[in-house]
Design an enzyme around this catalytic site. Sequence first.
Site, short mmCIF file in Angstrom:
data_model
loop_
_atom_site.label_atom_id
_atom_site.label_comp_id
_atom_site.label_asym_id
_atom_site.label_seq_id
_atom_site.Cartn_x
_atom_site.Cartn_y
_atom_site.Cartn_z
N THR A 145 0.85 -1.19 0.00
CA THR A 145 0.00 0.00 0.00
C THR A 145 0.89 1.24 0.00
O THR A 145 2.06 1.18 0.37
CB THR A 145 -0.91 0.02 1.23
N GLU A 174 -5.85 -2.97 -1.57
CA GLU A 174 -6.42 -4.14 -0.90
C GLU A 174 -7.58 -4.78 -1.67
O GLU A 174 -8.04 -5.86 -1.33
CB GLU A 174 -6.93 -3.76 0.49
N LYS A 234 -14.00 13.49 17.73
CA LYS A 234 -15.06 13.14 18.70
C LYS A 234 -15.16 14.24 19.75
O LYS A 234 -14.25 14.43 20.55
CB LYS A 234 -14.77 11.80 19.36
N TRP A 253 -19.63 12.72 16.85
CA TRP A 253 -18.62 12.81 15.80
C TRP A 253 -18.77 14.07 14.95
O TRP A 253 -19.88 14.43 14.56
CB TRP A 253 -18.69 11.60 14.87
#
Lengths: 522, 522
Positions: free
Chosen positions: A180, A325, A424, A429
């Site tokens: 990645t 992925e 948060k 959120w």
Amino acid sequence: MQDYALTVDRFLDHGAKWHGGARVITAGHGEHAAIGYAALRDRANRLSGALLSLGLEAGERIATLAWNTQHHVEVWYAAMGAGLVCHTLNPRLTVAQLAAMIDEAGDRVLAVGAGLGMLAEALVSACPCLERVILLDGERPLATGGRIKAVELDDLLSREGAPVVWGRFDERSLAGLCYTSGTTGAPKGVAYTHRSNYLHTIRLLQADAMALTAADTILVAVPMFHANAWGLPFAAPAVGASLVLPGRVTDGPSLMGLLNRHEVTVAVGVPTVWIGLLDHLDAVGGETPSLERVIIGGSSCPETLLSRMESRLGVAVQTSWGMTELSPLGTISPRSHGPGGARGAGRPPIGVDLLLTDSGGSPLPDQRNAVGHLKVRGQSAVDHYFGTTESALGADGWFDTGDLAILDDEGNLTLAGRSKDLIKSGGEWINPVEIEEIVGALPAVGLVAVIGRPDPKWGERPLMVIEPAQGGDIDDGALRASLKGRVADWWIPDRIVRVEAMPLAATGKINKTQLRATYGGA
Amino acid sequence: MQDYALTVDRFLDHGAKWHGGARVITAGHGEHAAIGYAALRDRANRLSGALLSLGLEAGERIATLAWNTQHHVEVWYAAMGAGLVCHTLNPRLTVAQLAAMIDEAGDRVLAVGAGLGMLAEALVSACPCLERVILLDGERPLATGGRIKAVELDDLLSREGAPVVWGRFDERSLAGLCYTSGTTGAPKGVAYTHRSNYLHTIRLLQADAMALTAADTILVAVPMFHANAWGLPFAAPAVGASLVLPGRVTDGPSLMGLLNRHEVTVAVGVPTVWIGLLDHLDAVGGETPSLERVIIGGSSCPETLLSRMESRLGVAVQTSWGMTELSPLGTISPRSHGPGGARGAGRPPIGVDLLLTDSGGSPLPDQRNAVGHLKVRGQSAVDHYFGTTESALGADGWFDTGDLAILDDEGNLTLAGRSKDLIKSGGEWINPVEIEEIVGALPAVGLVAVIGRPDPKWGERPLMVIEPAQGGDIDDGALRASLKGRVADWWIPDRIVRVEAMPLAATGKINKTQLRATYGGA
């Protein structure tokens, strides 16, 4: 029904047998090399014999450090056809990063393309496991102080090339290894199997996916070390399309030259390369008459760029979303779709399934029109990373992409930030992307990033970093006013910081890790 | 990479989750039933529970005797999703043929569609293994003398329907059973696996194959008992296309009505159904504005019919070749192809491989531009027939199609007769198809067939059977003269027989078996 292993060598066999007219073209100085699939298959197959003669054994990795060229494709099929694992390295990473990957993979052979000799020399010094170097694309011999024998590809072929029988192993054998990018965490190795690559390839060929045909000539402006160039070196011979490989160079003038000289019909790459093409066309008044479609992915594309591409190039633009992925295709918008932004990044083809959950992992009840954490399951999705036995999946069996996303009524995906960038505050959120989109649209703002800062009362509170536009000037009150009524009042950042230059990662994305280190303290 | 079994229940799951707007429409009197994939999946899934409640066990066959309707699709997915095997019966066969198939398959449950009750009653009498009948499409209760309990589908669903978890079995489990038509030999059962059907489906979706998209509405004029309706009930939900199911009726007026009422974009079926449509359009001056493509297969299509379809319907026509043993797609011409006859039946997509051999089984050296015996290998090709352990493959591992064929320079396939129809004269082969094509083009000739007749000197000699065209008249000398210089002199038939009506098989093809019995004696 017949036993028929899904191995990727079959793609090149198919192109060689059924599509004699297709060509693989590699850009170069002056002459462009062109080869048919039958001749390329013959070279790759004999190269398999040569690789085995070096003592490589089934399942072993072989590293490539090369741009998009015929030689790179040959090494790739030679390795995979013989049951070796093609480990593509990204030359834009640091020596330390690459050395760690080579070490983890245990690569003994490194194939090095043109212009990458100096980097390869550094890697040879840094990696005791490397024993051999194969020089591609006419790259000059390396200076390794005699530690390593380097052999030129065509010399190796003529000395040791011998036909071998391809395939005949389990379709779940490893075929490729790709790390990645590391922009959202430490680089991790994703090991593709023949089966996952095979299934991914016939997914690409679907009419509602990349819709490639034998009549197409495909410009691959995405590097082979980026998730197998999105699978195109597999898909092209599997359907008999021609491939145009640009080598290293993907600037505007070069792209325009390649598109027109080889009558390219489909061009594939990240959004930024098309900006270079458009700017060049505008500057010289050029056209690209053969081009029918551009397929973009790798990062989300501003609506203004989409419109500019469609009107200036006269093409259909297909948007997509994927990850290393996922091999990499996750979603794609079809060739014909509604106007503009409604498309998002498209829908998942069969074989990919998506799930949106809340931060606790519970599926969102409706799965539509609400931001959730994006999870994936599928036939070409990662199960665990290379070199670990630990599962990469959640307890629910889904792979957590780390992305936030929203699905519209028709199931089209739009990304909505990274979950680890969420803030948060008071137990609730805040999504910085929503703030960034509003503020980023102000003419006086160049770049904007919102990060969380520890707060004794609320847990975290948002802090906004602004790089003003050239000549732009806007005070904190006006910035906050732009958010008023468009996000909840408690989302509006308490602190605002101005910087002259926003820190960027190698990919051009804003480096929030660095921002958090600088400004994220309590 | 993740473990992800290739099972066909995933297609309906995908359509249900991602393509809420698509519809499965079944033609009927007046109202046409329409259902979305989510509701259809729910019914099929609960029907799985009901089937299991009847005592059926994984791997067991369940027979269907039905036309193309929503109920038939529901039974199909209910069976396959639960690990049962859907055995589709062809209502055009005789009771004795069908009873032999039911007996060999050991079917205990028979699902019977509208208009097929009388045939089902005969089968119940003939097949002691049958224990239950499920009535589809509102078919009336059967008269079985009380031997068998018949239950209406919706009654069964409301009484015994219960959700079950689909899939979760090996992808090489059997999913379907379909017998060959028997026109070229005794009917033989081909047992499809989930894997072979899955791979076949994503082959269909490729842009150079059937190129189906979520924007398409597909008229399926090929019955579900003909090799899974060429895979369309799998492919449509897998890509989110709408399906139009015509029930039993595929005459010209009905087809025109369906095409226009439901704005069909792609229509699929054998050549003969399109003649009926064309004749009707010509008679009433009708048009089919939504139709973009017609995909034909099942038998080769005269060039005149292809041209008539393209010009009268204003559509692209894709030709194809397949067999029950290939699931069925073998080759297909792409949506855009060269003009007229040059296309043949197209090329094989990835996952199908073809080989031409001589009569001794040796591969033809060039594989191009010479007639050979057509062999197939592939991921959806038969390995052995149902109920036997004997391989259906030759010693070389290839499946012999029994067809003669030729490949052009681009790899396009054209069939050239059946190998068992070849005539061996003086140790050399005569291909009757080449003679039939020349003589059949004469205006005075209606139908023509050439068969072999034992000959003491040459082994065999060709005999030609002619059905003159209405009002046509041509003498033997003129028939022979038409062949002079176009085939070798020794190919020209010694004997010519005239018949009033050529014997035809149920499929409309000339019945050479009967001709050989009548005229093939020494």
